[in-house]
Design a protein around this motif. Structure first.
Motif, PDB file in Angstrom:
ATOM      1  N   UNK A   1       0.861  -1.185   0.000  1.00  0.00           N
ATOM      2  CA  UNK A   1       0.000   0.000   0.000  1.00  0.00           C
ATOM      3  C   UNK A   1       0.890   1.224   0.000  1.00  0.00           C
ATOM      4  N   UNK A   2       0.307   2.366  -0.315  1.00  0.00           N
ATOM      5  CA  UNK A   2       1.059   3.617  -0.423  1.00  0.00           C
ATOM      6  C   UNK A   2       0.639   4.564   0.690  1.00  0.00           C
ATOM      7  N   UNK A   3       1.610   5.222   1.317  1.00  0.00           N
ATOM      8  CA  UNK A   3       1.338   6.277   2.289  1.00  0.00           C
ATOM      9  C   UNK A   3       1.518   7.597   1.547  1.00  0.00           C
ATOM     10  N   UNK A   4       0.488   8.405   1.528  1.00  0.00           N
ATOM     11  CA  UNK A   4       0.492   9.653   0.761  1.00  0.00           C
ATOM     12  C   UNK A   4       0.782  10.841   1.661  1.00  0.00           C
ATOM     13  N   UNK A   5       1.497  11.821   1.126  1.00  0.00           N
ATOM     14  CA  UNK A   5       1.860  12.985   1.914  1.00  0.00           C
ATOM     15  C   UNK A   5       1.772  14.273   1.129  1.00  0.00           C
ATOM     16  N   UNK A   6       1.743  15.360   1.880  1.00  0.00           N
ATOM     17  CA  UNK A   6       1.780  16.716   1.321  1.00  0.00           C
ATOM     18  C   UNK A   6       2.734  17.532   2.183  1.00  0.00           C
ATOM     19  N   UNK A   7       3.334  18.539   1.575  1.00  0.00           N
ATOM     20  CA  UNK A   7       4.218  19.427   2.322  1.00  0.00           C
ATOM     21  C   UNK A   7       3.380  20.483   3.028  1.00  0.00           C
ATOM     22  N   UNK A   8       3.715  20.756   4.305  1.00  0.00           N
ATOM     23  CA  UNK A   8       3.018  21.808   5.038  1.00  0.00           C
ATOM     24  C   UNK A   8       3.696  23.154   4.766  1.00  0.00           C
ATOM     25  N   UNK A   9       3.224  24.194   5.409  1.00  0.00           N
ATOM     26  CA  UNK A   9       3.744  25.548   5.162  1.00  0.00           C
ATOM     27  C   UNK A   9       5.222  25.674   5.524  1.00  0.00           C
TER      28      UNK A   9
END
Length: 97
Positions: free
Chosen positions: A45-53
């Motif tokens: 499975x894939x763990x998805x991320x986004x960059x914060x401020x």
């Protein structure tokens, strides 16, 4: 023969039923694959991320377990970043190494 208690119970149950309408909502956004379970060639499975401020990568969700055919397709496009980063958390569910 019904008792009066049974009749009043039936009336109170039917009065408590409410009509509800389910509204489906879907929001989409872009994310990067921050981690995988399994191997890079056959991810589970894939763990998805986004960059914060502040520029830190934050986990925002995960996929469902990938079917074998999807796992192979995704694995063809994955590459290890350099240097490799290890995600640490309070509880490690990865099992023995």
């Amino acid at each position: 023969m019904r008792s009066s208690a049974g009749a009043s119970m039936t009336a109170s149950i039917s009065l408590s039923v409410q009509r509800r309408t389910k509204i489906r909502r879907r929001d989409t956004t872009e994310a990067i694959i921050g981690a995988v379970t399994g191997t890079l060639t056959r991810p589970g499975l894939l763990v998805l991320g986004r960059y914060d401020a502040a520029g830190r990568l934050r986990a925002v969700g995960r996929t469902v377990p990938l079917r074998p055919d999807v796992s192979r397709q995704v694995g063809e496009h994955l590459a290890l970043v350099s240097p490799p980063y290890r995600v640490t958390c309070a509880t490690d569910h990865s099992g023995p190494r």
